[in-house]
Design an enzyme around this catalytic site. Structure first.
Site, PDB file in Angstrom:
ATOM      1  N   ASN A  92       0.827  -1.206   0.000  1.00  0.00           N
ATOM      2  CA  ASN A  92       0.000   0.000   0.000  1.00  0.00           C
ATOM      3  C   ASN A  92       0.861   1.255   0.000  1.00  0.00           C
ATOM      4  OD1 ASN A  92      -2.037  -1.815   0.185  1.00  0.00           O
ATOM      5  ND2 ASN A  92      -2.459  -1.471   2.348  1.00  0.00           N
ATOM      6  N   HIS A 109       5.877  -0.712  -2.725  1.00  0.00           N
ATOM      7  CA  HIS A 109       5.352  -0.035  -3.923  1.00  0.00           C
ATOM      8  C   HIS A 109       5.407   1.489  -3.800  1.00  0.00           C
ATOM      9  CE1 HIS A 109       2.859  -3.798  -5.299  1.00  0.00           C
ATOM     10  NE2 HIS A 109       4.154  -3.930  -5.519  1.00  0.00           N
ATOM     11  N   LEU A 203     -10.557 -11.280   2.963  1.00  0.00           N
ATOM     12  CA  LEU A 203     -12.022 -11.313   2.933  1.00  0.00           C
ATOM     13  C   LEU A 203     -12.538 -12.585   2.267  1.00  0.00           C
ATOM     14  CD1 LEU A 203     -14.435  -9.578   3.762  1.00  0.00           C
ATOM     15  CD2 LEU A 203     -14.354  -8.507   1.494  1.00  0.00           C
ATOM     16  N   GLU A 204     -11.827 -13.015   1.241  1.00  0.00           N
ATOM     17  CA  GLU A 204     -12.231 -14.207   0.479  1.00  0.00           C
ATOM     18  C   GLU A 204     -10.955 -14.918   0.038  1.00  0.00           C
ATOM     19  OE1 GLU A 204     -14.217 -12.075  -2.618  1.00  0.00           O
ATOM     20  OE2 GLU A 204     -12.306 -11.389  -3.450  1.00  0.00           O
TER      21      GLU A 204
HETATM   22  P1  OAD Z   1      -6.351  -6.032  -4.732  1.00  0.00           P
HETATM   23  O1  OAD Z   1      -7.430  -5.060  -4.990  1.00  0.00           O
HETATM   24  O2  OAD Z   1      -5.833  -6.802  -5.888  1.00  0.00           O
HETATM   25  O3  OAD Z   1      -6.820  -7.096  -3.640  1.00  0.00           O
HETATM   26  C1  OAD Z   1      -7.387  -6.700  -2.421  1.00  0.00           C
HETATM   27  C2  OAD Z   1      -7.796  -7.932  -1.645  1.00  0.00           C
HETATM   28  O4  OAD Z   1      -8.303  -7.495  -0.395  1.00  0.00           O
HETATM   29  C3  OAD Z   1      -8.888  -8.774  -2.315  1.00  0.00           C
HETATM   30  O5  OAD Z   1      -8.499 -10.146  -2.307  1.00  0.00           O
HETATM   31  C4  OAD Z   1     -10.113  -8.557  -1.426  1.00  0.00           C
HETATM   32  O6  OAD Z   1     -10.926  -9.710  -1.307  1.00  0.00           O
HETATM   33  C5  OAD Z   1      -9.463  -8.253  -0.090  1.00  0.00           C
HETATM   34  N1  OAD Z   1     -10.308  -7.424   0.778  1.00  0.00           N
HETATM   35  C6  OAD Z   1     -11.215  -6.467   0.450  1.00  0.00           C
HETATM   36  N2  OAD Z   1     -11.771  -5.939   1.535  1.00  0.00           N
HETATM   37  C7  OAD Z   1     -11.198  -6.562   2.600  1.00  0.00           C
HETATM   38  C8  OAD Z   1     -11.362  -6.454   4.020  1.00  0.00           C
HETATM   39  N3  OAD Z   1     -12.215  -5.609   4.565  1.00  0.00           N
HETATM   40  N4  OAD Z   1     -10.617  -7.284   4.806  1.00  0.00           N
HETATM   41  C9  OAD Z   1      -9.742  -8.159   4.268  1.00  0.00           C
HETATM   42  N5  OAD Z   1      -9.552  -8.309   2.945  1.00  0.00           N
HETATM   43  C10 OAD Z   1     -10.260  -7.507   2.122  1.00  0.00           C
HETATM   44  O7  OAD Z   1      -5.175  -5.243  -3.980  1.00  0.00           O
HETATM   45  P2  OAD Z   1      -3.663  -5.691  -3.778  1.00  0.00           P
HETATM   46  O8  OAD Z   1      -3.535  -7.157  -3.689  1.00  0.00           O
HETATM   47  O9  OAD Z   1      -3.129  -4.861  -2.668  1.00  0.00           O
HETATM   48  O10 OAD Z   1       0.106  -1.872  -7.238  1.00  0.00           O
HETATM   49  O11 OAD Z   1      -3.024  -5.180  -5.133  1.00  0.00           O
HETATM   50  C11 OAD Z   1      -1.650  -5.338  -5.323  1.00  0.00           C
HETATM   51  C12 OAD Z   1      -1.124  -4.198  -6.166  1.00  0.00           C
HETATM   52  O12 OAD Z   1      -1.888  -4.083  -7.358  1.00  0.00           O
HETATM   53  C13 OAD Z   1      -1.248  -2.830  -5.535  1.00  0.00           C
HETATM   54  O13 OAD Z   1      -0.196  -2.513  -4.644  1.00  0.00           O
HETATM   55  C14 OAD Z   1      -1.228  -1.913  -6.709  1.00  0.00           C
HETATM   56  C15 OAD Z   1      -2.166  -2.690  -7.610  1.00  0.00           C
HETATM   57  O14 OAD Z   1      -2.047  -2.474  -8.948  1.00  0.00           O
HETATM   58  C16 OAD Z   1       0.480  -0.845  -7.997  1.00  0.00           C
HETATM   59  O15 OAD Z   1      -0.253   0.095  -8.265  1.00  0.00           O
HETATM   60  C17 OAD Z   1       1.899  -0.964  -8.488  1.00  0.00           C
END
Ligand code: OAD
Length: 236
Positions: A92, A109, A203-204
């Site tokens: 993040n 990142h 979450l999933e």
């Molecule tokens: P994603 O949006 O890909 O994934 C977020 C995850 O959080 C999903 O699996 C959701 O199910 C989960 N989630 C949502 N709400 C939640 C909650 N309340 N509690 C627990 N889990 C929850 O985001 P990232 O995996 O962080 O990079 O994405 C990775 C990278 O892709 C980011 O750092 C960014 C993006 O493109 C860059 O911009 C370089």
């Protein structure tokens, strides 16, 4: 779970979702609204820097309206109270972990609150809006200031330190990440290769869910404090 002596935690957008920040790949996530190629690649920045600045300026300003949640605070407590080695790696770019008190933290990142000069590569704390008219305070180049954010195709920060920590950890915990973006999505395999217990809190089920020794699913504000309580009571 055996009692760990060294913990690496990886967080993603899901840990900040209940603070009001959008995730990327959920149905109503950021990449459903904006084309990542336009705002999160060096090519997009070269084509339309003003659009990229608008995107990150808005998100940087919005940091004033959001606050750490129970999951951020629980991870800061884990760092404070756990007596072994600890490292928190976040994908993040928000600053909610440090606002909650985390210190042993790597923003792999990059960070909203920093700017990078594409010309001289100087990185510095930055709270104001960025624009194409700005001159770099270090080298004077005009138009080269950009968000200090790692875009697709660029190398994340401090990977050597992260891999050293992963190779020595015996507990790896992945929180709120879809397991889509490498190299972070590969950390679970690195940790497993050295025999670490690996836990997903999401979450999933994430894309890489089957790679973890253990997975617990639910909102981060519930799952993370519960897990930290359990861990700290097992280690003392
Ligand atoms: P994603 O949006 O890909 O994934 C977020 C995850 O959080 C999903 O699996 C959701 O199910 C989960 N989630 C949502 N709400 C939640 C909650 N309340 N509690 C627990 N889990 C929850 O985001 P990232 O995996 O962080 O990079 O994405 C990775 C990278 O892709 C980011 O750092 C960014 C993006 O493109 C860059 O911009 C370089």
């Amino acid at each position: 779970m055996t009692v760990p002596s060294s913990i690496v935690v990886l967080t993603g957008a899901g840990v900040s979702a209940e603070s009001g920040l959008s995730t990327f790949r959920d149905k109503d996530g950021i990449w459903a609204q904006v084309d990542y190629r336009e705002v999160a690649t060096p090519q997009g920045f070269a084509r339309n820097p003003a659009k990229v600045h608008d995107f990150y300026n808005w998100r940087r300003r919005n940091m004033a309206n959001v606050h750490p949640n129970a999951a951020h605070f629980a991870l800061a407590r884990l760092e404070r109270e756990f007596r072994g080695n600890f490292l928190l790696v976040t994908q993040n770019i928000d600053e909610l972990h440090e606002r909650a008190g985390s210190q042993k933290l790597i923003h792999m990142h990059g960070e909203h609150a920093k700017a990078l000069c594409a010309s001289c590569k100087a990185r510095r704390p930055w709270r104001e809006d960025l624009s194409i008219e700005l001159a770099c305070p270090d080298c004077g180049a005009v138009g080269s200031m950009r968000p200090d954010v790692v875009w697709f195709g660029e190398m994340p920060y401090r990977m050597d330190e992260i891999y050293v920590a992963l190779s020595g950890c015996n507990l790896f915990v992945s929180i709120g990440t879809s397991g889509t973006v490498y190299p972070a999505a590969g950390f679970v395999s690195e940790a497993r290769a050295t025999g670490a217990h690996t836990v997903e809190l999401n979450l999933e089920p994430s894309n890489g869910c089957s790679l973890f020794s253990e997975a617990r699913h639910g909102p981060a504000t519930k799952m993370v404090p519960e897990f930290v309580d359990e861990l700290l009571s097992a280690t003392f």
